[in-house]
Design a protein around this motif. Structure first.
Motif, PDB file in Angstrom:
ATOM      1  N   ALA A  51      16.526  12.389   3.901  1.00  0.00           N
ATOM      2  CA  ALA A  51      16.458  13.854   3.829  1.00  0.00           C
ATOM      3  C   ALA A  51      15.261  14.379   4.616  1.00  0.00           C
ATOM      4  CB  ALA A  51      16.381  14.313   2.374  1.00  0.00           C
ATOM      5  N   ASN A  54      15.767  14.028   8.356  1.00  0.00           N
ATOM      6  CA  ASN A  54      17.031  14.598   8.860  1.00  0.00           C
ATOM      7  C   ASN A  54      17.881  13.562   9.591  1.00  0.00           C
ATOM      8  OD1 ASN A  54      17.192  17.231   7.974  1.00  0.00           O
ATOM      9  ND2 ASN A  54      15.862  17.976   9.607  1.00  0.00           N
ATOM     10  N   GLU A  56      21.055  11.561  10.413  1.00  0.00           N
ATOM     11  CA  GLU A  56      22.493  11.780  10.307  1.00  0.00           C
ATOM     12  C   GLU A  56      23.178  10.474   9.910  1.00  0.00           C
ATOM     13  OE1 GLU A  56      25.953  13.498  13.203  1.00  0.00           O
ATOM     14  OE2 GLU A  56      23.890  14.179  13.539  1.00  0.00           O
ATOM     15  N   TYR A  62      29.039   9.818   1.877  1.00  0.00           N
ATOM     16  CA  TYR A  62      29.190  11.026   1.069  1.00  0.00           C
ATOM     17  C   TYR A  62      30.546  11.027   0.363  1.00  0.00           C
ATOM     18  CZ  TYR A  62      25.287  12.251   4.015  1.00  0.00           C
ATOM     19  OH  TYR A  62      24.088  12.234   4.666  1.00  0.00           O
ATOM     20  N   THR A 114      28.228  15.761  -1.281  1.00  0.00           N
ATOM     21  CA  THR A 114      28.711  15.822   0.100  1.00  0.00           C
ATOM     22  C   THR A 114      27.595  16.063   1.110  1.00  0.00           C
ATOM     23  OG1 THR A 114      29.206  18.177  -0.153  1.00  0.00           O
ATOM     24  CG2 THR A 114      31.011  16.613  -0.590  1.00  0.00           C
ATOM     25  N   THR A 115      26.339  16.155   0.646  1.00  0.00           N
ATOM     26  CA  THR A 115      25.188  16.325   1.537  1.00  0.00           C
ATOM     27  C   THR A 115      24.078  15.375   1.094  1.00  0.00           C
ATOM     28  OG1 THR A 115      24.015  17.982   0.209  1.00  0.00           O
ATOM     29  CG2 THR A 115      25.714  18.804   1.757  1.00  0.00           C
ATOM     30  N   HIS A 117      21.086  16.161   0.285  1.00  0.00           N
ATOM     31  CA  HIS A 117      20.386  16.739  -0.877  1.00  0.00           C
ATOM     32  C   HIS A 117      21.193  16.563  -2.162  1.00  0.00           C
ATOM     33  CE1 HIS A 117      17.161  18.100   1.628  1.00  0.00           C
ATOM     34  NE2 HIS A 117      18.047  18.616   2.456  1.00  0.00           N
ATOM     35  N   ASP A 118      22.525  16.645  -2.064  1.00  0.00           N
ATOM     36  CA  ASP A 118      23.380  16.361  -3.227  1.00  0.00           C
ATOM     37  C   ASP A 118      23.171  14.924  -3.698  1.00  0.00           C
ATOM     38  OD1 ASP A 118      24.555  18.893  -2.993  1.00  0.00           O
ATOM     39  OD2 ASP A 118      26.387  18.127  -2.027  1.00  0.00           O
TER      40      ASP A 118
END
Length: 154
Positions: A51, A54, A56, A62, A114-115, A117-118
């Motif tokens: 996170a 960043n 990818e 996810y 799905t992210t 942070h999730d």
């Protein structure tokens, strides 16, 4: 750093523990040494780093809908090497993989993450380790992964 034999092979039985904070560079002739500077990171440490930087990642990390069946309290994806038994119902569930590994020994967890942070929130709230939640080998025997290592799995 990896010390291997003349054929590029390493012997896991001849490898000392990978305790980075206790790293000792001394070794004996023929002893294999591998360095993993993040080997003492937790799953949450890894996701927080992802996170922060960043990074990818592929969508497999996810939550997504997938055909799965339940075995030994774990969701297993339907695939060529992972087939349900006649008494195991196939359902479509939203799942994610807390670790991405061999389909024959890795389970999924029900998830809406799905992210990045999730995932960080989900892992922070989890009371079950990644290994406990998704390592099907551990349901077979306590030494299953060690047996795989001896057989050259890694």
């Amino acid at each position: 750093l990896s010390l291997r034999d003349e054929f590029g092979q390493w012997d896991p039985r001849n490898q000392r523990p990978e305790l980075w904070n206790l790293y000792n560079g001394r070794h004996t002739v023929g002893q294999h040494v591998r360095a993993f500077p993040i080997s003492n990171w937790t799953e949450l440490d890894v996701w927080r780093y992802i996170a922060r930087e960043n990074i990818e990642l592929p969508g497999l990390y996810y939550a997504h809908e997938r055909e799965v069946f339940e075995r030994d309290g774990m969701w297993r994806a339907v695939g060529e090497v992972s087939r349900p038994r006649p008494d195991e119902d196939v359902v479509i569930k939203q799942v994610r993989y807390r670790t991405v590994g061999d389909m024959s020994c890795t389970g999924a967890v029900a998830s809406n993450a799905t992210t990045v942070h999730d995932v960080v929130r989900e892992v922070a709230a989890s009371t079950l380790t990644e290994r406990g939640a998704t390592r099907a080998d551990d349901r077979i025997s306590e030494a299953a992964m060690e047996d795989r290592k001896k057989d050259g799995y890694f």
